[in-house]
Every structure is written in structure tokens, then in C-alpha cells.
Design an enzyme around this catalytic site. Structure first.
Site, PDB file in Angstrom:
ATOM      1  N   ASP A  30       0.823  -1.207   0.000  1.00 34.26           N
ATOM      2  CA  ASP A  30       0.000   0.000   0.000  1.00 34.26           C
ATOM      3  C   ASP A  30       0.861   1.263   0.000  1.00 34.26           C
ATOM      4  OD1 ASP A  30      -2.796   1.135   0.566  1.00 34.26           O
ATOM      5  OD2 ASP A  30      -1.608   2.073   2.151  1.00 34.26           O
ATOM      6  N   GLU A  37       1.590  -0.637  -5.015  1.00 33.74           N
ATOM      7  CA  GLU A  37       0.534   0.322  -5.321  1.00 33.74           C
ATOM      8  C   GLU A  37       1.190   1.632  -5.725  1.00 33.74           C
ATOM      9  OE1 GLU A  37      -3.233   2.898  -3.921  1.00 33.74           O
ATOM     10  OE2 GLU A  37      -1.563   2.582  -2.563  1.00 33.74           O
ATOM     11  N   HIS A  74     -10.721  -0.833  -4.960  1.00 35.64           N
ATOM     12  CA  HIS A  74     -11.567  -0.320  -3.881  1.00 35.64           C
ATOM     13  C   HIS A  74     -11.452   1.195  -3.699  1.00 35.64           C
ATOM     14  CE1 HIS A  74      -7.585  -0.531  -2.335  1.00 35.64           C
ATOM     15  NE2 HIS A  74      -7.935   0.168  -1.284  1.00 35.64           N
ATOM     16  N   ASP A  75     -10.644   1.854  -4.518  1.00 32.43           N
ATOM     17  CA  ASP A  75     -10.480   3.307  -4.405  1.00 32.43           C
ATOM     18  C   ASP A  75     -11.120   4.059  -5.567  1.00 32.43           C
ATOM     19  OD1 ASP A  75      -8.956   3.224  -2.061  1.00 32.43           O
ATOM     20  OD2 ASP A  75      -7.088   2.973  -3.170  1.00 32.43           O
TER      21      ASP A  75
HETATM   22  C1  NOJ Z   1      -4.154   3.305  -0.684  1.00 28.87           C
HETATM   23  C2  NOJ Z   1      -5.335   2.445  -0.387  1.00 28.87           C
HETATM   24  O1  NOJ Z   1      -5.698   1.764  -1.544  1.00 28.87           O
HETATM   25  C3  NOJ Z   1      -6.422   3.347   0.127  1.00 28.87           C
HETATM   26  O2  NOJ Z   1      -7.652   2.692   0.237  1.00 28.87           O
HETATM   27  C4  NOJ Z   1      -5.963   3.907   1.439  1.00 28.87           C
HETATM   28  O3  NOJ Z   1      -6.914   4.818   1.913  1.00 28.87           O
HETATM   29  C5  NOJ Z   1      -4.615   4.623   1.305  1.00 28.87           C
HETATM   30  N1  NOJ Z   1      -3.667   3.868   0.539  1.00 28.87           N
HETATM   31  C6  NOJ Z   1      -3.996   4.859   2.646  1.00 28.87           C
HETATM   32  O4  NOJ Z   1      -3.617   3.650   3.228  1.00 28.87           O
END
Ligand code: NOJ
Length: 561
Positions: free
Chosen positions: A200, A270, A327-328
Site C-alpha cells: 500500500d 501500489e 476499492h479506491d
Molecule cells: C491506498 C489504499 O488503496 C487506500 O484505500 C488507502 O486509503 C490509502 N492507501 C492509505 O492507506
């Protein structure tokens, strides 16, 4: 060259809270996931990425971890986890966990100790700084989720840094004890047998140690909301807060650790920066091709340009990784649909994912065409980022309730996190009828957007996914082949070749991105075409490539022998 499992796999992201609720408490859990493994196997999935399943106060939907070697009680126990892992492996499905290195929860014992006093041995595990001379934050840095990146701890009189929510204090990765503790957690899961990690927010792990103020034109940090972060300016805006020196050494160290384990464990970053591949085999295995999805409409021109650049940027030995949703982001159905041809476009888009060169990542629910959940009320919202944005817009920017609410509804990540729709039963079969799931179920579960309705319907989107996944599995060129773009002029259709030297298989993929029939001329191809797949019935067998008629939105895959 022999491919590794993570190059040949199709990944499927599970958002644990919303996937399957076995104990009927309104929250998905590990037993639920275990029960659905046969569904995933039958779908044709090779590997799973689980969004965080750890104990968490859930201020950032699990990305605020309070115990790196635990399991959130709402998801079950460590035994539930190990039996899930065992059952997945028994079906030849790999499991990759989410690993949040940048920050912990403010409820993590490390942070509780750290904030307890300036002399605490863990003080330096987080990023603490004295106030500016006027007593305010040490500098003008902003949090990616809005507001200042600094939070005052009144008890000890210093500020701590948080790239995300104030409840997510950043770890100080320059302290070797932090590294040691986190690597221990990594080993804990690797020893249990997990197949790797999705890392992440790696870009924010280090920040500039001298804390220079941003000179880029910024609103005062208290006025800052995440929807002001224009992605094009992101790197510039966050100049001293992201991608600082030290990051690649750290990732290489983690790679070396993971490589100590047998079975080719994988690291997925990510981030979109191909530099995270290192020299091809010494840093991260996979880095998401986010630029592909960073458009409002997927067009052949965009895809072609993206592939040309991406594939040429990769260091030798590095392998691409494509995705259209997670999920974002907004759901693929809603984001790339046009309102009129959504079902056809959804088919086209998954065909794209499964035929481009690289490891595809799918997101749970997209296979049945789940669309964005539109909330109507702040009280239903669970994404703290959008709730924070709502309050900032009212308090700092003087917006009305309606304006702030509609901005929050527009930006909330809740919209792609609603419960999986398993059937037409109340709550979409996710939770019992008398239980309110943690987020509302999208009402379209009664209109055929559910697994049960689509499972035995050969014309459903779910059947299309299964068919495409089976085809990919049986077609070496689609898994391992080189990519070669054709017909660079067209913005109506995308055509490309995939050639796999090991099996000598060559495939032609043609995707019609329009609602009109097209005639495409492939007069340079002197091979015999054999139809592998078409989304539309074709009566022109054998295919004539020098005058190929495509139906609107047709997906055509041909083997050339
Ligand atoms: C990326 C994650 O995909 C997201 O959902 C999260 O809020 C942020 N990083 C912070 O961890």
C-alpha cells in the site's frame, strides 16, 4: 522463458468487509470467503489479493492497522485465516495480503507508546517535529486526504506527520527498529504460507527530512480537500512528501527478504512508477499500470498509446500489470459505461484486461456488473475521507450542506465498496434479511445484478467472464505472448497481435469500441485464421481477414496458424 505463477495468473481483489458474510453480522468475514472459494475457482481466478483483514479501528476502512500479525475479530480468528489459506491453496488459488508500510493506526500500541512521552523509546518510530515559531504546524505540507499533514499532540507539545488521516500516523522508516518490527510481521505471514503482498501507498514511505515548505501554489492546508488534488499535478504538489530517496533501497531489501522463501512469493506495488521494478528482478515483481485507467473513457487511441509507452518503459525482465478498478476508484461498469451500452462495454473492458500483455487484476463484483452505490445521506457514509471533505467544505470553504453532500457523494470510495450481490434475496443474499450490512447493498441486486441470477444464464456478464477466463487459460499467446499493436490510426477499434514463441502461437485480438458495425482490413496477415472467440455469432467461417466485418462492440479473438 518459463513463466512464473504471478505472470500467468489472473488476480481478483477481495474487499473482505463486503465479500461474504458467513456469520450474518452485516460484515464480510473469512469463513464467508472460504465458502466462496469454489465460486472463485469456477470463475477461473488464479490468485486473490485481500484488502486489509487486520485488526483496525476502521477509520480508513482497514488501511489503519492496529496489529500487523492479527486478524480483525469481525473477520474471524487466525485459525479462520489459516483454514481460508489452506482451502485456497487446495484449489490452486494463491493468496496475497495487503501490507500497509507507510503508517499504522493511531491505536497501534507502537504509536500509543510513541505519543506517551518525548523520552519514550518508540518516540522516534514516528515522525515527530516541534511546532513552527508561531506554534503552528512545522510546515505547509498537506495530507492526501485533506487538511494539514501535521497533528499536534497537546500532551507532548509536538506535531506528528500523517500523509493520510490524522488517525494514520506515518512510521519513521529511517529508524532501523521500525524496519525490524515490520519485517518480522512480513515473515509472520510468509511463514504461514501467504503468497505475497500488495504494498500500500509505497510512494509516501519517506518524506524530505528537512521539511522544506511547498512552493507550489497551495491553498492554506486547512482549506485543502482531496478533490483539489489534480492527479497531473500530484507529483509536483507533493514534491517533498512522495517518492523520496531511500525508497528503492527499502523495496530491494524487502524483495531480498521475500526471496528467501520458496515458491516465488510476489510483491505488487501500489504505484505506477516502473522504477519500482528496479533492474527487472531485484525490486517489485508487479507495478500497476494506473495510467491506463486514469481516463474517463477508454479509447483505442488511449490504450494503444498507453501500451506503447508502458511496455517500452519497463526494464528488461519486468512484467506488466493491468487493472481497471479497485476499492479506491469508481466501478468499471459506472466509470467506463456510457449509459446506453454499459453491458457491451463491460464485456469489451474485461476482454481488454484478459488479452493485453501482463497480469490482470479484477475487482470483486465487476464480474456481475456491479455499479457504483449512490448514497443519499451522510449518515450512511463510511469513508472517513469523504466525511472529512464534507465538513471542510462547510466549515472552511463556506459551502452549503447540499453542495458539500453532493461533492462527498461524488468522491466517496464507499460507492465501490458495497456488499457483494450474491442473489435476489433481501440484502442481495449478503447478510440475513433482518441485518443491516455495514454499507447499503446496491438496490440493483433485484434487477439481475447478482450471482445467482447470472450463474446459469449463458448470456450473462458472469458467463462472459467465465468464458473469457477459460479461453485465456487455454491460450498461451494470451498469457505469455508479446504484444504488437496494429492499425495505429483507428480510434474505433483496437487490434493487436500476441505471439508466444514457446508455443509458437499467434493470436489476433480485435475489439470494436463503437456501437456501429466496422469493416477492418488485415491485408498484411498471410496466416490462416481460426476463430477462438467472438462475443457475437459469426456466419463468415472461415474468416476473411482482408475484409473482416465486426458487429458493434464485438470482441474477436483469432488464432493465426
Ligand atoms: C491506498 C489504499 O488503496 C487506500 O484505500 C488507502 O486509503 C490509502 N492507501 C492509505 O492507506
Amino acid at each position: 522463458m518459463q513463466q512464473t505463477w504471478w505472470q500467468a495468473s489472473v488476480f481478483y481483489q477481495i474487499y473482505p468487509r463486503s465479500f461474504a458474510d458467513a456469520n450474518g453480522d452485516g460484515i464480510g468475514d473469512l469463513r464467508g470467503m472460504t465458502e466462496k472459494l469454489d465460486y472463485l475457482k469456477d470463475l477461473g481466478i488464479d490468485a486473490l489479493w485481500l484488502s486489509p483483514h487486520y485488526p483496525s479501528p476502521f477509520l480508513d476502512c482497514g488501511y489503519d492497522i492496529s496489529d500487523y500479525t492479527g486478524v480483525g475479530p469481525e473477520y474471524g480468528s487466525l485459525d479462520d485465516f489459516t483454514s481460508f489459506l489452506h482451502e485456497a491453496h487446495a484449489r490452486d488459488i494463491r493468496v496475497v495480503l495487503d501490507l500497509v508500510l507507510n503508517h499504522t493506526s493511531d491505536q497501534h500500541p507502537w504509536f500509543i507508546e510513541s505519543r506517551s512521552g518525548r523520552d519514550n523509546p518508540k518516540r522516534d518510530w514516528f515522525v515527530w517535529r516541534d511546532p513552527a515559531p508561531d506554534g503552528g504546524p512545522p510546515n505547509n505540507w498537506v495530507s492526501i486526504f485533506g487538511g494539514s499533514a501535521w497533528e499536534l499532540d497537546p500532551q507532548t507539545g509536538q506535531y506528528y506527520y500523517h500523509a493520510f488521516l490524522k488517525e494514520q500516523p506515518d512510521l519513521n522508516w529511517r529508524n532501523p527498529e521500525v524496519k525490524r518490527a515490520m519485517w518480522e510481521a512480513v515473515r509472520f505471514w510468509l511463514d504461514l504460507g501467504v503468497d505475497g503482498f500488495r504494498l500500500d501507498a509505497i510512494g509516501t514511505i519517506f518524506e524530505h527530512p528537512d521539511l522544506p515548505d511547498h512552493t507550489f501554489k497551495l491553498p492554506p492546508s486547512e482549506f485543502f480537500t482531496p478533490n483539489m488534488l489534480d492527479l497531473d499535478d500530484y507529483g509536483q504538489l507533493m514534491r517533498f512528501q512522495v517518492r523520496q530517496p531511500g525508497l528503492h533501497d527499502l523495496m530491494q531489501e524487502l524483495r531480498a527478504l521475500v526471496d528467501e522463501y520458496p515458491g516465488d512469493r510476489v510483491l505488487v506495488g501500489e504505484d505506477e512508477d516502473v522504477a519500482f521494478h528496479g533492474s527487472g528482478d531485484d525490486e517489485l515483481h508487479l507495478v500497476f499500470n494506473f495510467p491506463l485507467m486514469r481516463v474517463e473513457r477508454l479509447t483505442p487511441m488511449h490504450i494503444r498509446a498507453n501500451q506503447a509507452l508502458r511496455l517500452s518503459e519497463l526494464p528488461p525482465g519486468a512484467w506488466p500489470c493491468n487493472t481497471l478498478g479497485n476499492h479506491d476508484t469508481r466501478r468499471v461498469w459506472s466509470r467506463y459505461g456510457d449509459g446506453a451500452n454499459d453491458a457491451a462495454l463491460a464485456r469489451l473492458h474485461v476482454a481488454l484486461m484478459l488479452t493485453l500483455k501482463g497480469t490482470p487484476f479484477l475487482y470483486n463484483g465487476e464480474e456481475i456488473g456491479m455499479s457504483d452505490l449512490v448514497l443519499s445521506d451522510l449518515s450512511e457514509m463510511r469513508d472517513t475521507m469523504s466525511i472529512f471533505q464534507y465538513h471542510t467544505m462547510i466549515k472552511q470553504l463556506g459551502k452549503t450542506h447540499e453542495e458539500a453532500l453532493s461533492a462527498a457523494i461524488e468522491s466517496t470510495r464507499d460507492r465501490c465498496r458495497s456488499p457483494m450481490q450474491w442473489s435476489a434475496a433481501p440484502n442481495g443474499g449478503f447478510s440475513p434479511p433482518d441485518v443491516s450490512p455495514w454499507l447499503p447493498v446496491n438496490a440493483n441486486y433485484t434487477a439481475g445484478v447478482n450471482v445467482a441470477a447470472q450463474l446459469d444464464d449463458p448470456g450473462s456478464l458472469l458467463s462472459f467472464y467465465r468464458q473469457m477466463l477459460r479461453l485465456r487459460r487455454a491460450t498461451p499467446a494470451l498469457i505469455a505472448g508479446d504484444y504488437h499493436a496494429l492499425h495505429a490510426h483507428s480510434d474505433d477499434y483496437l487490434a493487436f497481435l500476441r505471439y508466444d514463441a514457446a508455443s509458437s502461437q499467434r493470436c489476433l485480438v480485435v475489439l470494436n469500441f463503437t456501437d456501429a458495425a466496422q469493416t477492418v482490413i488485415f491485408d498484411q496477415i498471410d496466416k490462416h485464421p481460426r476463430l477462438l472467440f467472438s462475443s457475437h455469432p459469426r456466419d463468415d467461417q472461415p474468416l476473411a481477414l482482408d475484409w473482416l466485418a465486426l458487429a458493434p462492440f464485438e470482441v474477436l479473438i483469432v488464432e493465426l496458424a
